[in-house]
Enzyme design. Structure first.
Site, PDB file in Angstrom:
ATOM      1  N   GLU A   3      13.933 -14.447  -0.886  1.00 57.25           N
ATOM      2  CA  GLU A   3      14.291 -15.743   0.108  1.00 57.25           C
ATOM      3  C   GLU A   3      13.340 -16.694  -0.020  1.00 57.25           C
ATOM      4  OE1 GLU A   3      15.434 -15.017   3.981  1.00 57.25           O
ATOM      5  OE2 GLU A   3      16.217 -12.915   3.530  1.00 57.25           O
ATOM      6  N   ASP A  10       0.867  -1.256   0.072  1.00 57.40           N
ATOM      7  CA  ASP A  10      -0.074  -0.142   0.111  1.00 57.40           C
ATOM      8  C   ASP A  10       0.858   1.392   0.037  1.00 57.40           C
ATOM      9  OD1 ASP A  10      -2.742   0.960   0.260  1.00 57.40           O
ATOM     10  OD2 ASP A  10      -2.045   1.837   2.107  1.00 57.40           O
TER      11      ASP A  10
HETATM   12  C1  NOJ Z   1      -4.282   3.162  -0.736  1.00 58.65           C
HETATM   13  C2  NOJ Z   1      -5.668   2.368  -0.844  1.00 58.65           C
HETATM   14  O1  NOJ Z   1      -5.921   1.657  -2.041  1.00 58.65           O
HETATM   15  C3  NOJ Z   1      -6.699   3.042  -0.310  1.00 58.65           C
HETATM   16  O2  NOJ Z   1      -7.887   2.421  -0.242  1.00 58.65           O
HETATM   17  C4  NOJ Z   1      -6.424   3.590   1.213  1.00 58.65           C
HETATM   18  O3  NOJ Z   1      -7.644   4.377   1.497  1.00 58.65           O
HETATM   19  C5  NOJ Z   1      -5.161   4.307   1.187  1.00 58.65           C
HETATM   20  N1  NOJ Z   1      -3.945   3.523   0.499  1.00 58.65           N
HETATM   21  C6  NOJ Z   1      -4.638   4.611   2.529  1.00 58.65           C
HETATM   22  O4  NOJ Z   1      -4.193   3.288   3.005  1.00 58.65           O
END
Ligand code: NOJ
Ligand code: MG
Length: 529
Positions: free
Chosen positions: A255, A200
């Site tokens: 790994e 993310d």
């Molecule tokens: C990106 C994610 O795809 C989104 O849904 C989220 O709200 C934000 N990152 C924060 O984690």
């Protein structure tokens, strides 16, 4: 040379709250996903990426993690997860988890400890700063979810940083303890057998050491652009030091044979491709969202592909994304007719395609009445709700859409009849059938899953053409981005061959001898002779 599965395969994103509910609580869960693995196998995808399933207060529906090594009871248990993994693997489907290293929930024990006092050993795990001389936030940074990126903590008299919700405090990736912690998390899941991570907001991880103010964005259009875009995130994201963290994530992943590292980064190509690694290997697949963000015109898409192909470092493998849980669905962005053209584009370009659940049945954005809005972003920034793209998967036409027997967390209706798996499954002309044919063709033809991409410049009209080839099999893909009929006219030579697939599913086998006529909203794949 054998290509790894994440190059030749197709990845399918599941938003876990919305795929399949098994216990009638109106929220999708892991047992629900297990019950739909046969469908995914039938569809022909190679891997699923499942959004966050960790224990969470759900302020941002799981992107606020309160424990990295568990499963929220809403979704199941670790045992259910192990069963999902085994059942998916038994069908040849890989499982990719969402790793959320930029921030935790404000209820994560780390943050609870960090906010206890300025002297707490975990204080430095988050980004705490004294107020500015006027008592306001330490700098001008803005949250992606509206308002300042800082919240004041009364008891300790300091502000903490949050790039998203105040309930999602940012971790401090300059702290030496951060990497060992996240490495432990990665190994926990890799040891369990997960096939990789989608990381993310990877480009957000490291912030400027001096926390300098971000400059104003001269191109900002007030009221049209999200409020945080008033500033250029020059110091709050995409800092050079992030590359060292990416490299560490990659070394740990490597790994474990056959695992993949996918990174989320909304960046122009020149900066995006750095996430493949600068001094040492980085992400296998830094996600390319440019089909979502570029205007839907043949010339625009053609130059997007050309720029990407031209920017990729030598051994970097491309990828393409048409939709995800943060953006309006492709069928709503480009219309139902062009959604078929988009499907053909996604599944015939060079590079790993990433599908978003529901797009394979052409699901448009759902209409969500204001009182049922759930997305915290939508609640803070008018007009920005992501709920319409997150509505429950439509398995059938029943009130719960086959998704739930209970009250769905977001409305399961509001989508025109016909947009369901049941209605489309055996319909030879449906979007779902088109996806299945495209998936099958891509799998069967090395030209499509590993061959080079060669643009075929064509004169006039709103068409896009390219050739994919492998050994003696050469395919021309010709796409009409317009609603009206168009002739595909290559600048050089003519088209000779046989249609193997049309987005309308009714021209297969047709001989092409010289000219190639395309109906409105039609794309074709021609096996060249
Ligand atoms: C990106 C994610 O795809 C989104 O849904 C989220 O709200 C934000 N990152 C924060 O984690
Ligand atoms: Mg449930």
């Amino acid at each position: 040379m054998q290509n790894p599965w994440w190059q030749t395969g197709i990845i399918y994103e599941i938003y876990p709250r919305s795929f399949q509910d098994s216990d009638g609580d109106g929220v999708g869960d892991l047992t629900g996903i297990i019950s739909r693995l046969d469908y995914l196998h039938w569809l022909g995808v190679d891997a699923v990426w499942i959004g966050p399933i960790y224990p969470s207060p759900m302020a941002d529906f799981g992107y606020d993690v309160a424990e990295y090594t568990g499963v929220d009871p809403l979704f199941g248990t670790l045992e259910t997860f192990d069963r999902l993994l085994a059942e998916a693997h038994a069908r040849g489907i890989r499982v990719i988890l969402d790793l959320v290293p930029n921030h935790t929930s404000d209820r994560h024990p780390w943050f609870l400890q960090s906010r206890r006092s300025r002297e707490d050993p975990k204080r430095g795990w988050y980004v705490w700063r004294d107020p500015a001389p006027d008592g306001g936030p330490p700098n001008n940074w803005l949250s992606s979810f509206g308002g300042p990126a800082w919240s004041f903590d009364e008891p300790t008299g300091q502000y903490y940083l949050h790039s998203f919700l105040p309930e999602q405090p940012d971790l401090n990736w300059r702290h030496p303890e951060m990497w060992p912690q996240m490495e432990r998390v990665m190994r926990f899941w890799l040891d369990r057998g997960v096939d990789g991570f989608r990381v993310d907001v990877v480009w957000h991880l490291v912030k400027d050491a001096r926390l300098r103010d971000n400059p104003r964005n001269p191109d900002y259009r007030p009221r049209r652009d999200p409020p945080n875009e008033a500033l250029v995130p020059a110091f709050s994201a995409d800092q050079p030091e992030v590359q060292e963290i990416v490299a560490r994530m990659r070394r740990t992943t490597d790994e474990y044979p056959g695992r993949v590292l996918i990174g989320e980064a909304y960046l122009p190509f020149g900066r995006l491709v750095r996430y493949y690694g600068v001094a040492s290997p980085g992400m296998h697949l830094p996600l390319n969202f440019h089909l979502i963000t570029s205007p839907w015109e043949a010339v625009e898409v053609e130059s997007t592909v050309a720029e990407y192909e031209g920017t990729l470092p030598p051994d970097a493998w491309p990828n393409w994304v048409l939709g995800n849980h943060d953006r309006s669905r492709v069928a709503s962005r480009v219309g139902a007719g062009q959604a078929r053209v988009a499907a053909m584009l996604l599944l015939t370009l060079r590079g790993t395609p990433v599908l978003y659940y529901g797009d394979e049945i052409g699901m448009p954005d759902a209409e969500i009445p204001p009182e049922r809005m759930r997305d915290p972003r939508g609640k803070r920034i008018p007009g920005s709700s992501r709920d319409p793209a997150r509505a429950p998967m439509r398995w059938d036409g029943s009130p719960g859409a086959g998704f739930t027997t209970g009250d769905p967390w977001l409305p399961a209706g509001g989508v025109p009849a016909g947009y369901s798996v049941e209605a489309q499954r055996d319909d030879p002309g449906s979007v779902l059938t088109l996806y299945r044919h495209l998936v099958r063709l891509r799998r069967a033809e090395p030209a499509l899953h590993r061959g080079p991409y060669t643009p075929v410049p064509a004169a006039g009209e709103n068409t896009l053409g390219y050739v994919r080839e492998w050994q003696d099999r050469r395919f021309l893909v010709a796409l009409n981005f317009g609603e009206g009929a168009a002739r595909f006219r290559p600048e050089r030579g003519t088209v000779q061959g046989r249609v193997v697939l049309s987005t309308r599913l009714d021209r297969e086998g047709e001989a092409v001898d010289g000219g190639l006529e395309l109906r409105g909203d039609e794309g074709v794949v021609v096996l060249l002779s």
